[in-house]
Write an enzyme that holds these catalytic residues in place. Structure first.
Site, PDB file in Angstrom:
ATOM      1  N   PRO A 191      13.996 -13.954  -2.777  1.00 55.60           N
ATOM      2  CA  PRO A 191      13.658 -13.633  -4.166  1.00 55.60           C
ATOM      3  C   PRO A 191      12.717 -14.671  -4.790  1.00 55.60           C
ATOM      4  O   PRO A 191      12.132 -14.426  -5.835  1.00 55.60           O
ATOM      5  CB  PRO A 191      15.006 -13.635  -4.894  1.00 55.60           C
ATOM      6  CG  PRO A 191      16.054 -13.679  -3.844  1.00 55.60           C
ATOM      7  CD  PRO A 191      15.437 -14.132  -2.564  1.00 55.60           C
ATOM      8  N   ASP A 216      -3.663   6.760  -1.410  1.00 46.01           N
ATOM      9  CA  ASP A 216      -2.325   6.507  -1.934  1.00 46.01           C
ATOM     10  C   ASP A 216      -2.335   5.980  -3.361  1.00 46.01           C
ATOM     11  O   ASP A 216      -3.275   5.328  -3.787  1.00 46.01           O
ATOM     12  CB  ASP A 216      -1.607   5.432  -1.093  1.00 46.01           C
ATOM     13  CG  ASP A 216      -1.172   5.981   0.245  1.00 46.01           C
ATOM     14  OD1 ASP A 216      -1.192   7.209   0.410  1.00 46.01           O
ATOM     15  OD2 ASP A 216      -0.824   5.164   1.105  1.00 46.01           O
ATOM     16  N   ARG A 227       2.101   1.541   7.874  1.00 48.13           N
ATOM     17  CA  ARG A 227       1.369   2.779   7.575  1.00 48.13           C
ATOM     18  C   ARG A 227      -0.107   2.534   7.271  1.00 48.13           C
ATOM     19  O   ARG A 227      -0.897   3.466   7.211  1.00 48.13           O
ATOM     20  CB  ARG A 227       2.051   3.575   6.459  1.00 48.13           C
ATOM     21  CG  ARG A 227       2.205   2.858   5.160  1.00 48.13           C
ATOM     22  CD  ARG A 227       3.201   3.576   4.271  1.00 48.13           C
ATOM     23  NE  ARG A 227       2.776   4.935   3.966  1.00 48.13           N
ATOM     24  CZ  ARG A 227       1.727   5.248   3.220  1.00 48.13           C
ATOM     25  NH1 ARG A 227       0.989   4.289   2.722  1.00 48.13           N
ATOM     26  NH2 ARG A 227       1.422   6.499   2.979  1.00 48.13           N
ATOM     27  N   GLU A 236      23.955 -17.599   0.477  1.00 46.05           N
ATOM     28  CA  GLU A 236      23.467 -18.131  -0.798  1.00 46.05           C
ATOM     29  C   GLU A 236      22.062 -18.680  -0.680  1.00 46.05           C
ATOM     30  O   GLU A 236      21.418 -18.970  -1.675  1.00 46.05           O
ATOM     31  CB  GLU A 236      24.422 -19.221  -1.303  1.00 46.05           C
ATOM     32  CG  GLU A 236      25.821 -18.728  -1.578  1.00 46.05           C
ATOM     33  CD  GLU A 236      25.835 -17.492  -2.473  1.00 46.05           C
ATOM     34  OE1 GLU A 236      25.218 -17.547  -3.560  1.00 46.05           O
ATOM     35  OE2 GLU A 236      26.445 -16.478  -2.084  1.00 46.05           O
TER      36      GLU A 236
END
Ligand code: 6GU
Length: 259
Positions: free
Chosen positions: A93, A173, A158, A120
């Site tokens: 994160p 896209d 992709r 953690e």
């Protein structure tokens, strides 16, 4: 492209990587994916991969040695060349935010390594001395980097030439052109009295292309206006945005076309 993924939960990857576009890419040898269990690289008797945090605090931290050994083994396996950059990416994160732009950048490499963090956290020395990139897929916290690694791998794969059939171009896209996609319809032309916009049935390809472009701009304006700043709009389209913004979005608008 070769993709090596380091994880404590290899079984999580069985579903998504064995269906659809991803599976076809593997079957056609366009990509080669190897899932490594970090635990297999822990040399001690009990294959310990985590430990308490120095300084105290709740939660276990992933140890550096098994990750280091796994990455070294991958490097030696591919006759790692010092002057070719191999992205070794920690999913966390705290990483830089993933986007279509980042996917495009990664799709240029012949090889990448994805390290899935867990518990953690990961010993800081993994960030400092093993990984050379850190990626987050958004501002929320997942239980581990596995789902994030799948998302990164999917978005990158992709974009590799040949992975999508020749008919579908990833350049059309959403997000590639900096706009959200226009509305799409298929048969029947009328369903439950809900009709398909007439222009799409007209056969006028120039008009259809223009309608789609306008719809994409309108949709982006309504849902993600901040994307328009980076979109490649013609001067005419910028004027269109200004008009649409006045017409649809301003509560003070009097809808005056001649303004
Ligand atoms: Cl890459 N890992 C975890 N654990 N949580 C996340 C993430 C990654 N990206 C967003 N949230």
């Amino acid at each position: 492209m070769r993709i090596d993924i380091l994880t404590l939960f290899p079984e999580m990857f069985q579903g998504p990587f064995n269906v659809s576009i991803f599976k076809r890419a593997v079957d056609q040898d366009l990509i080669e994916v190897t899932i490594h269990n970090i635990r297999d690289y822990a040399n001690d008797k009990h294959h310990i991969v985590d430990d308490y945090s120095y300084g105290g605090g709740a939660g276990m931290i992933l140890k550096p040695e098994p990750i280091f050994k796994a990455v070294e083994s991958i490097k030696s396996d591919v006759q790692f060349e010092e002057n070719i950059k191999l992205p070794i990416i920690l999913l966390t994160p705290q990483g830089r935010l993933f986007s279509q732009q980042v996917a495009l950048e990664l799709s240029e490499y012949r090889h990448m390594v994805l390290i899935c963090g867990r518990y953690e956290g990961v010993d800081e020395r993994v960030r400092q001395n093993i990984a050379n990139d850190e990626i987050s897929i958004g501002d929320y916290v997942l239980s581990g980097g596995e789902l994030a690694a799948m998302i990164v791998a999917d978005a990158v794969v992709r974009l590799i030439p040949g992975v999508l059939g020749s008919e579908t171009s990833p350049l059309d896209d959403s997000h590639v052109a900096g706009l959200l996609e226009y509305p799409q319809y298929t048969r029947p032309a009328v369903y439950n009295e809900w009709t398909v916009p007439e222009i799409l049935l007209s056969g006028n390809h120039a008009k259809i292309a223009q309608w789609r472009r306008e719809q994409a701009i309108l949709r982006t304006l309504e849902r993600r206006p901040e994307l328009l700043n980076k979109a490649n709009l013609t001067l005419e389209e910028k004027h269109l945005v200004d008009r649409l913004a006045k017409q649809f979005l301003s509560p003070f608008s009097d809808n005056d076309e001649n303004e």
